[in-house]
Every structure is written in C-alpha cells, then in structure tokens.
Scaffold this motif. Structure first.
Motif, PDB file in Angstrom:
ATOM      1  N   TYR A  96       0.875  -1.175   0.000  1.00 56.70           N
ATOM      2  CA  TYR A  96       0.000   0.000   0.000  1.00 56.70           C
ATOM      3  C   TYR A  96       0.908   1.219   0.000  1.00 56.70           C
ATOM      4  N   HIS A  97       0.552   2.234  -0.780  1.00 61.16           N
ATOM      5  CA  HIS A  97       1.410   3.417  -0.778  1.00 61.16           C
ATOM      6  C   HIS A  97       0.648   4.652  -0.323  1.00 61.16           C
ATOM      7  N   THR A  98       1.407   5.547   0.309  1.00 59.01           N
ATOM      8  CA  THR A  98       0.940   6.884   0.607  1.00 59.01           C
ATOM      9  C   THR A  98       1.962   7.825  -0.044  1.00 59.01           C
ATOM     10  N   ASP A  99       2.036   9.081   0.361  1.00 55.24           N
ATOM     11  CA  ASP A  99       3.062   9.959  -0.212  1.00 55.24           C
ATOM     12  C   ASP A  99       3.544  10.958   0.838  1.00 55.24           C
ATOM     13  N   GLU A 100       4.579  11.710   0.456  1.00 60.16           N
ATOM     14  CA  GLU A 100       5.196  12.629   1.422  1.00 60.16           C
ATOM     15  C   GLU A 100       4.248  13.757   1.819  1.00 60.16           C
ATOM     16  N   HIS A 101       3.291  14.098   0.959  1.00 57.10           N
ATOM     17  CA  HIS A 101       2.339  15.158   1.294  1.00 57.10           C
ATOM     18  C   HIS A 101       1.420  14.706   2.437  1.00 57.10           C
ATOM     19  N   ALA A 102       0.998  13.437   2.383  1.00 58.18           N
ATOM     20  CA  ALA A 102       0.173  12.900   3.469  1.00 58.18           C
ATOM     21  C   ALA A 102       0.967  12.845   4.772  1.00 58.18           C
ATOM     22  N   THR A 103       2.243  12.469   4.670  1.00 58.13           N
ATOM     23  CA  THR A 103       3.096  12.431   5.858  1.00 58.13           C
ATOM     24  C   THR A 103       3.216  13.818   6.478  1.00 58.13           C
ATOM     25  N   GLU A 104       3.440  14.820   5.652  1.00 58.66           N
ATOM     26  CA  GLU A 104       3.549  16.189   6.143  1.00 58.66           C
ATOM     27  C   GLU A 104       2.238  16.638   6.815  1.00 58.66           C
ATOM     28  N   TYR A 105       1.127  16.253   6.231  1.00 58.46           N
ATOM     29  CA  TYR A 105      -0.189  16.608   6.780  1.00 58.46           C
ATOM     30  C   TYR A 105      -0.386  15.976   8.154  1.00 58.46           C
ATOM     31  N   ILE A 106      -0.006  14.723   8.286  1.00 57.68           N
ATOM     32  CA  ILE A 106      -0.182  14.012   9.551  1.00 57.68           C
ATOM     33  C   ILE A 106       0.744  14.587  10.629  1.00 57.68           C
ATOM     34  N   VAL A 107       1.997  14.842  10.269  1.00 57.04           N
ATOM     35  CA  VAL A 107       2.935  15.427  11.226  1.00 57.04           C
ATOM     36  C   VAL A 107       2.454  16.809  11.669  1.00 57.04           C
ATOM     37  N   LYS A 108       1.944  17.587  10.728  1.00 54.48           N
ATOM     38  CA  LYS A 108       1.442  18.925  11.049  1.00 54.48           C
ATOM     39  C   LYS A 108       0.301  18.865  12.056  1.00 54.48           C
ATOM     40  N   ASN A 109      -0.553  17.845  11.927  1.00 53.90           N
ATOM     41  CA  ASN A 109      -1.707  17.723  12.809  1.00 53.90           C
ATOM     42  C   ASN A 109      -1.414  16.957  14.089  1.00 53.90           C
ATOM     43  N   MET A 110      -0.233  16.320  14.146  1.00 56.01           N
ATOM     44  CA  MET A 110       0.148  15.612  15.369  1.00 56.01           C
ATOM     45  C   MET A 110       1.497  16.128  15.850  1.00 56.01           C
ATOM     46  N   SER A 111       2.572  15.410  15.524  1.00 57.60           N
ATOM     47  CA  SER A 111       3.913  15.851  15.916  1.00 57.60           C
ATOM     48  C   SER A 111       4.940  15.036  15.151  1.00 57.60           C
ATOM     49  N   GLU A 112       6.202  15.424  15.283  1.00 60.47           N
ATOM     50  CA  GLU A 112       7.294  14.696  14.636  1.00 60.47           C
ATOM     51  C   GLU A 112       7.433  13.271  15.172  1.00 60.47           C
ATOM     52  N   GLU A 113       6.837  13.000  16.313  1.00 61.94           N
ATOM     53  CA  GLU A 113       6.924  11.664  16.899  1.00 61.94           C
ATOM     54  C   GLU A 113       6.305  10.595  16.002  1.00 61.94           C
ATOM     55  N   VAL A 114       5.394  10.998  15.115  1.00 59.32           N
ATOM     56  CA  VAL A 114       4.736  10.020  14.231  1.00 59.32           C
ATOM     57  C   VAL A 114       5.228  10.138  12.792  1.00 59.32           C
ATOM     58  N   ALA A 115       6.332  10.848  12.578  1.00 57.48           N
ATOM     59  CA  ALA A 115       6.834  11.064  11.215  1.00 57.48           C
ATOM     60  C   ALA A 115       7.182   9.752  10.517  1.00 57.48           C
ATOM     61  N   ASN A 116       7.553   8.736  11.284  1.00 53.35           N
ATOM     62  CA  ASN A 116       7.925   7.443  10.705  1.00 53.35           C
ATOM     63  C   ASN A 116       6.801   6.423  10.829  1.00 53.35           C
ATOM     64  N   TYR A 117       5.558   6.887  10.750  1.00 54.12           N
ATOM     65  CA  TYR A 117       4.423   5.992  10.980  1.00 54.12           C
ATOM     66  C   TYR A 117       4.309   4.882   9.931  1.00 54.12           C
ATOM     67  N   CYS A 118       4.981   5.021   8.777  1.00 51.82           N
ATOM     68  CA  CYS A 118       4.953   3.981   7.750  1.00 51.82           C
ATOM     69  C   CYS A 118       5.994   2.882   7.997  1.00 51.82           C
ATOM     70  N   ASN A 119       6.957   3.150   8.850  1.00 52.47           N
ATOM     71  CA  ASN A 119       8.041   2.190   9.078  1.00 52.47           C
ATOM     72  C   ASN A 119       7.527   0.892   9.690  1.00 52.47           C
ATOM     73  N   ASP A 120       8.243  -0.187   9.394  1.00 50.29           N
ATOM     74  CA  ASP A 120       7.853  -1.490   9.924  1.00 50.29           C
ATOM     75  C   ASP A 120       7.907  -1.531  11.444  1.00 50.29           C
ATOM     76  N   SER A 121       8.829  -0.793  12.022  1.00 51.03           N
ATOM     77  CA  SER A 121       9.034  -0.858  13.468  1.00 51.03           C
ATOM     78  C   SER A 121       8.101   0.063  14.250  1.00 51.03           C
ATOM     79  N   PHE A 122       7.348   0.905  13.558  1.00 53.16           N
ATOM     80  CA  PHE A 122       6.512   1.885  14.260  1.00 53.16           C
ATOM     81  C   PHE A 122       5.221   1.250  14.783  1.00 53.16           C
ATOM     82  N   VAL A 123       4.929   1.508  16.036  1.00 51.10           N
ATOM     83  CA  VAL A 123       3.649   1.142  16.638  1.00 51.10           C
ATOM     84  C   VAL A 123       3.193   2.349  17.457  1.00 51.10           C
ATOM     85  N   PRO A 124       2.016   2.890  17.185  1.00 48.31           N
ATOM     86  CA  PRO A 124       1.580   4.083  17.915  1.00 48.31           C
ATOM     87  C   PRO A 124       1.297   3.788  19.377  1.00 48.31           C
TER      88      PRO A 124
END
Length: 295
Positions: A40-68
């Motif tokens: 499944y793909h997203t893009d850098e614009h969606a990542t920027e939108y999510i970080v803007k609405n949350m924080s840099e802590e979730v910037a790597n939310y697509c990574n395999d190791s990330f769990v919120p």
C-alpha cells in the motif's frame, strides 16, 4: 474484490469494520508472505499533513518498526483515513470521496478497509504488510495499458519507467519524476484476479452464502475495475492525457530473473532462460508456469 464479495453475500449492506478487517486479514494471510508483502502506498504530502496535525513523533508511521502509543493511535487512525490530506494514494482517496462514481454503494467500505489495514499492520500481521511513502509530485503525461505478449498468453512483464538522462544533474542524479506515465498492467492484473476470485468464491460458499460462482465473480470484478474504476481514476489523475495500449511481441527476457537465481546460489536454471522463467513464475505466482511458446 471485497465489495463484489459482500454485495453478493447474505448480508450485502454490511461494510462494518469487523467484517472488512476479517476479510482483509484472511486475504493477506492467503496471498502474502514476509518476502512478498501486501503493498500500500501513501506519499510525502500525506506524511507532512499528519505530522502537522500531530507531531514529529509520528513522522515514521509507515516504518515497519513503528507502533503508535495508546494516546496516538485513534488520532492517527483518523488522519490516515482522512481524504482531505491523510490519504496519499489518489485512487483510494477518490474511491472514498467519489464512491458512487466508482460503483461502490457505501464509502464505509473504503474507510474501514484503510483503517483495517493500519490496525493489522500495527497489531497482528505487520510482517506481511509494506507501506511506502512516495516522494515528489505526480506529473503523469499519458496513460499506458500493457497487454499480454503475443505467443505467450499466460505471461506479462512488469514495465518500469527509467530515468530521463537529460534531466539529470550533479545533485539529484537522473530525474525519475518528469514525464511520468500512468501504467496499467492489464494482463498481469487479470492473472492475479483469477486467484482472488477462487479465494473469495470458496470463502463465500463455505461461510457467507455468496450467490456468485467463479465466473460470475470474475465478470463483475473485471467490469467494475476495468470499465468503471480504472477509467475514473485515469480521468481524475491524468485528465486529458492520451491513452495508449501496448501489446508486446517477441521472446521475453528478464535480466532480474538471472540475478534472482544467482542470489539463490545459481544452478542449471541460471544458465537456461526458459528454466529461469519457469522458476520465476513459481516464485512470483506460487504455482507451475503454464508454459508458453516464447519459452
């Protein structure tokens, strides 16, 4: 596929999250492995939108190791299903916002499918799911549909786009993001749909009283995907662009196949293109190559 299945079932209006998640889990477990993961793909614009609405802590939310964390989870799920900025795939975004144009009777199917995918990635089967955030802007200049090789009706190659050497520079190297082409691998998709149809019709016969047989399922999927959804996405993502169809001819040759075989310590197949193609088929499609005159 899930929409056709649910629509033909004993409960055709149930697009609830538990049901969609159940179907997606069963599908991914049946068809994907830790080396051929569900993509499944997203893009850098969606990542920027999510970080803007949350924080840099979730910037790597697509990574395999990330769990919120428990505090992040619900807000992140709300954002990754938000078509106004959080969905980085144009097809999926438009399927949610223009669901009736895509032949879908409820936007809940799309929203719950996205949510289910992220929940499965974080909780259960993340090793079978790969999410890739694509970079740069879309700039499709044409739409290309690739059909099967003449003389090799059961095999179609993956066509990738090479960099434009004339746009290369010392800082970025070759530019992959100019003169893009929206490519539909028509026959390869149909090969996969054959397996998917078998999966869903067998599942329905066993568990959900689905009224469609295999051929009925395939016919509906082809009509919905090819005649309705593909054309709609092309008109929205590449409006006014020329449409081309390519039918490949001649003897196929796959250099990557030999590299793949070499990585598996070689053998007779490494020296024989025909055997190499059969080996690649077994690896990619999970069954015996049907054989073809081109081989």
């Amino acid at each position: 596929n899930a929409f056709v299945y649910i629509n033909a079932s004993s409960t055709p209006t149930d697009f609830s999250l538990p049901r969609v998640k159940y179907l997606l889990r069963r599908f991914i477990r049946a068809f994907r492995t830790n080396t051929t993961r569900f993509y499944y793909h997203t893009d850098e614009h969606a990542t920027e939108y999510i970080v803007k609405n949350m924080s840099e802590e979730v910037a790597n939310y697509c990574n395999d190791s990330f769990v919120p964390t428990s505090d992040q989870r619900e807000q992140l799920l709300r954002l990754v299903t938000d078509p106004n900025g959080g969905i980085g795939c144009g097809h999926v975004k438009y399927m949610m916002t223009k669901w009736s144009d895509y032949g879908i009777t409820s936007p809940d199917l799309v929203k719950n499918a996205i949510r289910a995918l992220w929940e499965l990635k974080w909780d259960e089967i993340g090793y079978l799911i790969h999410v890739e955030p694509l970079g740069h802007n879309h700039s499709e200049a044409a739409v290309l549909s690739v059909t099967n090789i003449v003389g090799c009706e059961e095999f179609a190659p993956l066509i990738t786009q090479r960099a434009d050497e004339y746009d290369a520079n010392e800082e970025t190297g070759p530019n992959f993001y100019t003169k893009q082409i929206f490519i539909n691998h028509d026959f390869s998709v149909k090969l996969v749909r054959n397996k998917v149809a078998t999966f869903f019709t067998n599942l329905g016969i066993k568990e959900d009283q689905v009224t469609l047989d295999w051929k009925g399922f395939r016919d509906l999927v082809d009509h919905l995907a090819d005649d309705v959804q593909l054309m709609k996405s092309a008109s929205l993502l590449a409006p006014g662009r020329p449409l081309f169809t390519a039918t490949l001819t001649g003897k196929p040759y796959i250099p990557d196949t030999r590299r793949w075989l070499a990585s598996r310590r070689g053998g007779l197949e490494e020296q024989n293109p025909a055997l190499a193609m059969h080996a690649a088929w077994r690896q990619w499609f999970g069954g015996e190559c049907p054989g073809c005159r081109a081989c």
